[in-house]
Write an enzyme that holds these catalytic residues in place. Structure first.
Site, short mmCIF file in Angstrom:
data_model
loop_
_atom_site.label_atom_id
_atom_site.label_comp_id
_atom_site.label_asym_id
_atom_site.label_seq_id
_atom_site.Cartn_x
_atom_site.Cartn_y
_atom_site.Cartn_z
N ASN A 1 0.86 -1.18 0.00
CA ASN A 1 0.00 0.00 0.00
C ASN A 1 0.89 1.23 0.00
OD1 ASN A 1 -1.82 2.02 0.45
ND2 ASN A 1 -2.49 1.29 2.47
N LYS B 1 0.06 4.25 -0.27
CA LYS B 1 -0.60 5.41 0.34
C LYS B 1 -0.40 6.65 -0.55
CE LYS B 1 -0.19 3.11 4.75
NZ LYS B 1 -0.11 3.20 6.22
N HIS C 1 -9.50 1.00 5.15
CA HIS C 1 -8.19 1.23 5.77
C HIS C 1 -8.33 2.18 6.96
CE1 HIS C 1 -4.08 2.50 6.39
NE2 HIS C 1 -3.75 1.35 5.84
N GLU D 1 -6.68 4.65 7.93
CA GLU D 1 -6.53 6.07 7.65
C GLU D 1 -7.82 6.66 7.09
OE1 GLU D 1 -2.91 5.42 5.51
OE2 GLU D 1 -2.01 4.86 7.43
N GLU E 1 -5.13 -4.96 10.59
CA GLU E 1 -4.12 -3.92 10.81
C GLU E 1 -4.42 -3.18 12.10
OE1 GLU E 1 -2.17 -2.71 6.90
OE2 GLU E 1 -4.00 -1.54 6.96
N GLY F 1 2.52 2.45 10.77
CA GLY F 1 3.41 3.61 10.61
C GLY F 1 4.14 4.01 11.88
N SER G 1 3.62 -1.92 10.34
CA SER G 1 5.07 -1.93 10.57
C SER G 1 5.76 -3.24 10.18
CB SER G 1 5.40 -1.57 12.03
OG SER G 1 4.97 -0.24 12.29
P1 13P Z 1 3.10 0.55 7.60
O1 13P Z 1 3.63 -0.74 7.02
O2 13P Z 1 3.79 1.76 7.07
O3 13P Z 1 3.01 0.48 9.10
O4 13P Z 1 1.59 0.68 7.08
C1 13P Z 1 0.74 -0.42 7.17
C2 13P Z 1 -0.49 -0.15 6.42
O5 13P Z 1 -1.28 0.70 6.79
C3 13P Z 1 -0.73 -0.90 5.19
O6 13P Z 1 -2.01 -0.69 4.71
#
Ligand code: 13P
Length: 247
Positions: free
Chosen positions: A9, A11, A93, A95, A163, A169, A209
């Site tokens: 992803n 983002k 997701h 976010e 997740e 993150g 992560s």
């Molecule tokens: P990170 O791997 O940067 O923690 O993000 C995970 C994520 O949100 C994947 O959709």
């Protein structure tokens, strides 16, 4: 168990140049054959990625509109994604839930619509740190799962991405035991509320992560069927390492 599935992803990251370099790295990486690999670029780069990336890797969107396209300023429809050769969409997701404010019911409708049009759905769920500390991890995850289960026509084309929000993150990856415990609970929920067949067939992948240094330990867990990777998917060689951590 089910075929390993690894999604990158990206983002809201990248430029034409950085993405071109990332694609070159992915195209020349040696990838284990028995893994489904998907990358999710920002919408505006999907066409660039699709036209230059190896067929070995499928494309996902990071979101899609809840119904047929039309007068919905700023949105991208499932039909448009299909027109570009997109096979998957990431929905729910954290976010989009917690930064943008999408709710369970809206996310469920998006999933049902995307599936009805033939896209695969990477259905994200996960608890906040405060939920975990209050002992509510399973309650939160089951409620999010139910919002999908209530409306999706079938589970054939769904991958569940667990997740935990506190791991996204932050560099604070869930331990293999923490992830495994929730993955088992998700499967039990599916068994009781959907069917034993769906529970055993549906891939449950972990995100938060994940990197080239921790993926192999996580992949050893029985119920971790792959990963959804954020930051580390922006580095081609490291993403390849994660893909190749399939056991
Ligand atoms: P990170 O791997 O940067 O923690 O993000 C995970 C994520 O949100 C994947 O959709």
């Amino acid at each position: 168990s089910a075929k390993f599935f690894v999604g990158g992803n990206w983002k809201c990251n990248g430029t034409k140049d950085s993405i071109s370099k990332l694609i070159n790295d992915l195209n020349s990486a040696k990838l284990e054959p028995d893994v489904d690999v998907v990358v999710a670029p920002p919408f505006v780069y999907i066409d660039q990625v699709k036209s230059s990336i190896t067929d070995r890797i499928e494309i996902s969107a990071q979101n899609s509109w809840v119904g047929k396209g039309g007068a919905f300023t700023g949105e991208i429809s499932v039909e448009q994604l299909k027109d570009l050769g997109v096979k998957w969409v990431i929905l729910g997701h954290s976010e989009r839930r917690h930064v943008i404010g999408e709710k369970d019911e809206f996310i469920g409708k998006k999933a049902a619509y995307a599936l009805s049009e033939g896209l695969g759905v990477i259905a994200c769920i996960g608890e906040l740190l405060e939920d975990r500390e209050a002992g509510k991890t399973f309650d939160v995850v089951f409620e999010q799962l139910k919002a999908y289960a209530d409306v999706v026509p079938s589970w054939d084309n769904i991958v569940i991405a667990y997740e935990p929000v506190w791991a996204i993150g932050t560099g604070k990856v869930a331990t293999p035991q923490q992830a495994q415990e929730v993955h088992v609970a998700i499967r039990d929920w599916l068994k009781k509320n959907v069917s034993p067949e769906v529970a055993s067939k549906t891939r449950v992948i972990y995100g938060g992560s994940v990197n080239g240094g921790n993926s192999a330990e996580l992949a050893k867990e029985e119920d971790i069927d792959g990963f959804l990777v954020g930051g580390a998917s922006l580095k081609g060689p490291e993403f390849a390492t994660i893909i190749n951590s399939v056991t």
